[in-house]
Design an enzyme around this catalytic site. Sequence first.
Site, PDB file in Angstrom:
ATOM      1  N   HIS A  54       0.779  -1.238   0.080  1.00 28.52           N
ATOM      2  CA  HIS A  54      -0.353  -0.290   0.299  1.00 28.52           C
ATOM      3  C   HIS A  54       0.900   1.570   0.349  1.00 28.52           C
ATOM      4  O   HIS A  54       0.506   2.229  -0.855  1.00 28.52           O
ATOM      5  CB  HIS A  54      -0.941  -0.071   1.139  1.00 28.52           C
ATOM      6  CG  HIS A  54      -1.847  -0.890   1.016  1.00 28.52           C
ATOM      7  ND1 HIS A  54      -2.319  -1.830   2.228  1.00 28.52           N
ATOM      8  CD2 HIS A  54      -2.825  -1.520   0.206  1.00 28.52           C
ATOM      9  CE1 HIS A  54      -3.292  -2.507   2.192  1.00 28.52           C
ATOM     10  NE2 HIS A  54      -3.912  -1.916   1.080  1.00 28.52           N
ATOM     11  N   LYS A 104     -17.733  -6.347   8.001  1.00 23.78           N
ATOM     12  CA  LYS A 104     -16.241  -7.033   7.714  1.00 23.78           C
ATOM     13  C   LYS A 104     -16.295  -6.871   9.302  1.00 23.78           C
ATOM     14  O   LYS A 104     -15.879  -6.417  10.324  1.00 23.78           O
ATOM     15  CB  LYS A 104     -15.312  -5.659   7.465  1.00 23.78           C
ATOM     16  CG  LYS A 104     -15.430  -7.010   5.384  1.00 23.78           C
ATOM     17  CD  LYS A 104     -13.254  -6.336   5.999  1.00 23.78           C
ATOM     18  CE  LYS A 104     -13.656  -6.501   4.102  1.00 23.78           C
ATOM     19  NZ  LYS A 104     -12.104  -6.054   3.419  1.00 23.78           N
ATOM     20  N   ARG A 121      -2.573  -6.459  -8.480  1.00 23.74           N
ATOM     21  CA  ARG A 121      -1.459  -6.938  -8.401  1.00 23.74           C
ATOM     22  C   ARG A 121      -1.633  -7.831  -9.459  1.00 23.74           C
ATOM     23  O   ARG A 121      -0.491  -8.497  -9.954  1.00 23.74           O
ATOM     24  CB  ARG A 121      -1.255  -7.748  -6.563  1.00 23.74           C
ATOM     25  CG  ARG A 121      -1.337  -6.687  -5.812  1.00 23.74           C
ATOM     26  CD  ARG A 121      -1.680  -7.359  -4.889  1.00 23.74           C
ATOM     27  NE  ARG A 121      -2.971  -7.281  -4.261  1.00 23.74           N
ATOM     28  CZ  ARG A 121      -3.675  -7.795  -3.264  1.00 23.74           C
ATOM     29  NH1 ARG A 121      -3.417  -8.504  -2.126  1.00 23.74           N
ATOM     30  NH2 ARG A 121      -5.349  -8.153  -3.440  1.00 23.74           N
ATOM     31  N   SER A 127      -3.176  -7.427   3.076  1.00 18.82           N
ATOM     32  CA  SER A 127      -3.394  -7.538   4.655  1.00 18.82           C
ATOM     33  C   SER A 127      -3.992  -8.936   5.110  1.00 18.82           C
ATOM     34  O   SER A 127      -3.619  -8.895   6.317  1.00 18.82           O
ATOM     35  CB  SER A 127      -5.008  -6.691   4.866  1.00 18.82           C
ATOM     36  OG  SER A 127      -5.020  -5.564   3.856  1.00 18.82           O
TER      37      SER A 127
HETATM   38  O1  PNS Z   1      -8.617  -2.576   0.570  1.00 12.29           O
HETATM   39  P1  PNS Z   1      -9.825  -3.297  -0.363  1.00 12.29           P
HETATM   40  O2  PNS Z   1     -11.147  -4.002   1.173  1.00 12.29           O
HETATM   41  O3  PNS Z   1      -9.306  -4.595  -1.098  1.00 12.29           O
HETATM   42  O4  PNS Z   1     -10.743  -2.223  -0.501  1.00 12.29           O
HETATM   43  C1  PNS Z   1     -12.645  -2.177  -0.920  1.00 12.29           C
HETATM   44  C2  PNS Z   1     -12.460  -0.434  -0.748  1.00 12.29           C
HETATM   45  C3  PNS Z   1     -12.923  -0.506   0.378  1.00 12.29           C
HETATM   46  C4  PNS Z   1     -11.574   0.162  -1.749  1.00 12.29           C
HETATM   47  C5  PNS Z   1     -14.290  -0.998  -1.709  1.00 12.29           C
HETATM   48  O5  PNS Z   1     -15.115  -2.141  -1.507  1.00 12.29           O
HETATM   49  C6  PNS Z   1     -15.626   0.480  -1.461  1.00 12.29           C
HETATM   50  O6  PNS Z   1     -15.107   0.814  -2.687  1.00 12.29           O
HETATM   51  N1  PNS Z   1     -16.161   0.646  -0.861  1.00 12.29           N
HETATM   52  C7  PNS Z   1     -16.940   1.977  -0.685  1.00 12.29           C
HETATM   53  C8  PNS Z   1     -18.384   0.954  -0.467  1.00 12.29           C
HETATM   54  C9  PNS Z   1     -18.969   1.720  -2.084  1.00 12.29           C
HETATM   55  O7  PNS Z   1     -18.460   2.472  -2.447  1.00 12.29           O
HETATM   56  N2  PNS Z   1     -18.984   0.377  -2.822  1.00 12.29           N
HETATM   57  C10 PNS Z   1     -19.308   0.439  -4.043  1.00 12.29           C
HETATM   58  C11 PNS Z   1     -17.934   0.146  -5.242  1.00 12.29           C
HETATM   59  S1  PNS Z   1     -17.631  -0.393  -5.777  1.00 12.29           S
END
Ligand code: PNS
Length: 160
Positions: A17, A41, A91, A129
């Site tokens: 990150h 989560k 990745r 993570s």
């Molecule tokens: O580190 P992660 O868990 O892979 O990140 C995922 C994240 C938090 C970027 C994604 O789940 C997200 O954008 N969540 C916010 C809620 C949202 O806007 N959802 C609609 C987009 S698909």
Amino acid sequence: MSFAIYPGSFDPITLGHLDVIRRAAACFDRLCVCVMVNAEKKSPMFTAEERVALIRASIEGMENVEVEAYSGLLADYAVAKGANVLVKGVRNATDFDQEYQMANINRGIHRELETVLLPASVAYQHFSSTMVREMIKYGQPMEKYVPAPVAEELKRKGRA
Ligand code: PNS
């Protein structure tokens, strides 16, 4: 002024990150790292406040980077803040498929919101993570995987 948001769970922030943050900070005038709080989560390793503090400690000296936590729709948050770009690290092909879909969902909400994908550096291609949490469980040295402030905090909490 170019202003991008780098969203994620960051539980915890990894060296992968941090690499994305450094590279994105060089591409945009302003970068906001956004800790997205997902109530679904269960039992996170760190609270959102702790994650924000650990990211802040890890980005010391990066003048154009800020950190916030948010729970809600990312696209709305980005546009309300005046950002027009979402940055994501990819990745592998699995990440790409997921990010391609999310980019289209987010642009479906706000047409002006672009997603910029940064390919992971080779050294961090296998970092996540989830993998870091697993390494902590088995007592692996944390300095290889996470920024120093996270390794220190884990030691302080007696978890590494
Ligand atoms: O580190 P992660 O868990 O892979 O990140 C995922 C994240 C938090 C970027 C994604 O789940 C997200 O954008 N969540 C916010 C809620 C949202 O806007 N959802 C609609 C987009 S698909």
